[in-house]
Design a protein around this motif. Structure first.
Motif, mmCIF file in Angstrom:
data_model
loop_
_atom_site.group_PDB
_atom_site.id
_atom_site.type_symbol
_atom_site.label_atom_id
_atom_site.label_comp_id
_atom_site.label_asym_id
_atom_site.label_seq_id
_atom_site.Cartn_x
_atom_site.Cartn_y
_atom_site.Cartn_z
ATOM 1 N N LEU A 128 -12.852 105.171 76.633
ATOM 2 C CA LEU A 128 -11.534 105.718 76.089
ATOM 3 C C LEU A 128 -11.250 107.302 76.229
ATOM 4 O O LEU A 128 -10.273 107.756 75.659
ATOM 5 C CB LEU A 128 -11.499 105.587 74.441
ATOM 6 N N GLY A 129 -12.293 108.016 76.914
ATOM 7 C CA GLY A 129 -11.958 109.536 77.194
ATOM 8 C C GLY A 129 -13.250 110.100 76.509
ATOM 9 O O GLY A 129 -14.129 109.410 76.229
ATOM 10 N N ASN A 130 -13.419 111.222 76.571
ATOM 11 C CA ASN A 130 -14.301 112.283 76.432
ATOM 12 C C ASN A 130 -14.161 112.936 74.743
ATOM 13 O O ASN A 130 -15.125 113.880 74.541
ATOM 14 C CB ASN A 130 -14.606 113.133 77.441
ATOM 15 N N GLY A 131 -13.458 112.491 73.947
ATOM 16 C CA GLY A 131 -13.615 112.895 72.739
ATOM 17 C C GLY A 131 -12.811 114.308 72.583
ATOM 18 O O GLY A 131 -11.700 114.609 73.131
ATOM 19 N N ILE A 174 -16.754 117.388 67.065
ATOM 20 C CA ILE A 174 -17.560 117.248 68.200
ATOM 21 C C ILE A 174 -17.810 115.905 68.820
ATOM 22 O O ILE A 174 -18.559 115.458 69.609
ATOM 23 C CB ILE A 174 -19.016 118.060 67.835
ATOM 24 N N LEU A 175 -16.670 115.065 68.466
ATOM 25 C CA LEU A 175 -16.798 113.615 68.757
ATOM 26 C C LEU A 175 -16.952 113.643 70.492
ATOM 27 O O LEU A 175 -16.111 114.483 71.135
ATOM 28 C CB LEU A 175 -15.600 112.884 68.375
ATOM 29 N N GLY A 176 -17.919 112.679 70.942
ATOM 30 C CA GLY A 176 -17.957 112.783 72.536
ATOM 31 C C GLY A 176 -18.913 113.798 73.082
ATOM 32 O O GLY A 176 -19.021 113.582 74.181
ATOM 33 N N ASN A 177 -19.292 114.778 72.286
ATOM 34 C CA ASN A 177 -20.100 115.492 73.014
ATOM 35 C C ASN A 177 -21.596 115.404 72.352
ATOM 36 O O ASN A 177 -21.911 114.923 71.454
ATOM 37 C CB ASN A 177 -19.553 117.000 72.144
ATOM 38 N N ASP A 178 -22.445 116.198 73.190
ATOM 39 C CA ASP A 178 -23.982 116.117 72.732
ATOM 40 C C ASP A 178 -24.104 117.216 71.864
ATOM 41 O O ASP A 178 -24.233 118.375 72.484
ATOM 42 C CB ASP A 178 -24.826 116.175 74.027
ATOM 43 N N ALA A 185 -9.499 114.430 69.557
ATOM 44 C CA ALA A 185 -11.086 114.056 69.329
ATOM 45 C C ALA A 185 -11.092 112.611 69.210
ATOM 46 O O ALA A 185 -12.190 112.082 69.757
ATOM 47 C CB ALA A 185 -11.324 114.686 68.203
ATOM 48 N N MET A 186 -9.938 111.961 68.824
ATOM 49 C CA MET A 186 -10.088 110.421 68.705
ATOM 50 C C MET A 186 -10.155 109.714 69.913
ATOM 51 O O MET A 186 -10.311 108.506 70.155
ATOM 52 C CB MET A 186 -8.787 109.775 67.749
ATOM 53 N N GLY A 187 -10.154 110.292 71.173
ATOM 54 C CA GLY A 187 -10.112 109.667 72.264
ATOM 55 C C GLY A 187 -11.397 109.587 72.787
ATOM 56 O O GLY A 187 -11.752 110.057 73.817
ATOM 57 N N TRP A 188 -12.190 108.650 72.456
ATOM 58 C CA TRP A 188 -13.445 108.333 72.405
ATOM 59 C C TRP A 188 -14.066 107.172 71.880
ATOM 60 O O TRP A 188 -13.239 106.722 71.016
ATOM 61 C CB TRP A 188 -14.488 109.628 71.695
ATOM 62 N N SER A 189 -15.049 106.469 72.261
ATOM 63 C CA SER A 189 -15.891 105.385 71.727
ATOM 64 C C SER A 189 -17.147 105.368 71.755
ATOM 65 O O SER A 189 -17.694 106.001 72.731
ATOM 66 C CB SER A 189 -15.321 103.944 72.347
#
Ligand code: HEM
Length: 339
Positions: free
Chosen positions: A73-76, A283-287, A62-66
């Motif tokens: 950094l990725g899609n979370g 749900i990081l990086g998701n809508d 999940a941390m692969g996102w900004s």
């Protein structure tokens, strides 16, 4: 037939082809996944190493996102760690996660759901095998991963508190949230020192989701267990317990120490705070608008055993030395010696 939670109010309900009543029709797709996980992955064990490592893999993924849209950094929480493992397993923070990932992958391949949905579901179901853990709200419908996460998105134990808080802030968590999330180390072992046979724990109750971890990180540390990774650990009070530098520093930092100390005496606050932030992490990086609430697919959690008011002792390795889940529960709930 797997049991679906009936204590969650079902505003609308739908009867799946398999016969269970669920909140949303789309959630029926999770029924075979739950059956497979319960039978073959968790296999009736209490808070086993596969349950704990699934939670850790879900966090790393999940941390692969900004939150900064100009930084890719990725899609979370997209399961990229399971699909682009050839890339992500090379990252320092994932150094010892290869086995956990390779155990999860065949289960993902057995089912027709996205890697992100599968990973966060496995983590949430696994948590409910740990006495005292909350049932995390679960949302379904993450797209398939399209790229690996970038390197450097997962905090390291050797990072400064400034670095750690900045990374968490970039994904939307404040210092209070970080302290609650670190409570995951209440159910943690570490291969960090494991050149031989001993796998140390991060607290004395690694198979119970409780506030013992917060308490024990504050005990005076006199024993150096850091032969392999001296940059990652600091002195701990016991030979069988490891203390990560990051945990020790966050417990002492002016921005986080008061939350840390508050949680020691407030297990129910810990449970609800962890549940809330873990649901956000998942749900990081998701809508969120595109995701479907399938929280009723997460089994009811196990109650917490009474808190340990006696001496702190080395935990019995429940999943290794006690194969029988019933005996393990008797041990955890204070039933005395196990045969
Ligand atoms: C500053 C942030 C964090 C750092 C530096 C960190 C670092 C670590 C390290 C070094 C280990 C031991 C790994 C090993 O050697 O096998 C570990 C274990 C673990 N971590 Fe973290 N962690 C952090 C935050 C989190 C969060 C937020 C979660 C989940 C929400 C989490 C879940 C776990 C779990 C469940 C384990 C135990 C895995 C097992 O027993 O197999 N960690 N962590």
């Amino acid at each position: 037939m797997v049991a679906i939670r009936q204590d969650i109010a079902l505003a609308d309900s739908f009867v799946c082809p398999q016969g269970q009543t669920v909140q949303n029709a789309e959630c029926c797709a999770l029924i075979p996944v739950l059956e497979d996980l319960q039978t073959n992955y968790f296999a009736g064990e209490v808070c086993s190493s596969v349950a704990r490592s699934a939670l850790r893999v879900a966090f790393h993924d999940a941390m692969g996102w900004s939150s900064n849209t100009t930084t890719n950094l990725g899609n979370g929480a997209d399961g990229s760690i399971l699909v682009f493992d050839c890339v992500e397993m090379e990252y320092a923070a994932n150094e010892r996660l290869g086995v956990a990932v390779s155990v999860l992958q065949p289960f993902l391949n057995n089912h027709n759901i996205s890697a992100g949905d599968f990973l966060q579901f496995t983590a949430a179901v696994g948590l409910t095998t740990c006495p005292g853990a909350p049932a995390i709200p679960y949302f379904f419908g993450r797209p398939d991963p399209i790229q690996p996460a970038a390197d450097g998105t997962i905090p390291l134990p050797s990072d400064s508190v400034d670095q750690i808080l900045a990374r968490f802030s970039d994904v939307g968590f404040d210092p209070t949230d970080v302290v609650a999330l670190l409570g995951a180390h209440s159910i943690a072992s570490a291969d960090i020192n494991d050149d031989t046979t001993t796998v140390p724990y991060l607290d004395s109750t690694p198979q119970v989701f409780d506030v013992e971890f917060y308490k024990e990180v504050l005990l005076p540390g006199t024993i150096s267990n850091n032969s392999i990774e001296p940059t990652d650990t600091t002195a701990s009070p016991f030979t069988w317990e490891i203390r990560l530098k990051s945990d020790a520093n966050i417990a002492a930092d002016i921005r986080t120490q008061s939350t840390w100390q508050t949680l020691i005496n407030n297990p129910s606050t810990f449970g609800s705070a962890f549940s809330e932030v873990m649901a956000q992490l998942s749900i990081l990086g998701n809508d969120p608008e595109t995701l479907i609430d399938c929280s009723d697919m997460i089994p009811a959690p196990m109650p917490a055993p009474p808190p340990n008011t006696g001496a702190i002792v080395e935990p019995i390795r429940c999943d290794k030395s006690i194969q029988n889940a019933k005996k393990c529960l008797i041990f955890i709930f204070g039933g005395g010696a196990v045969g």
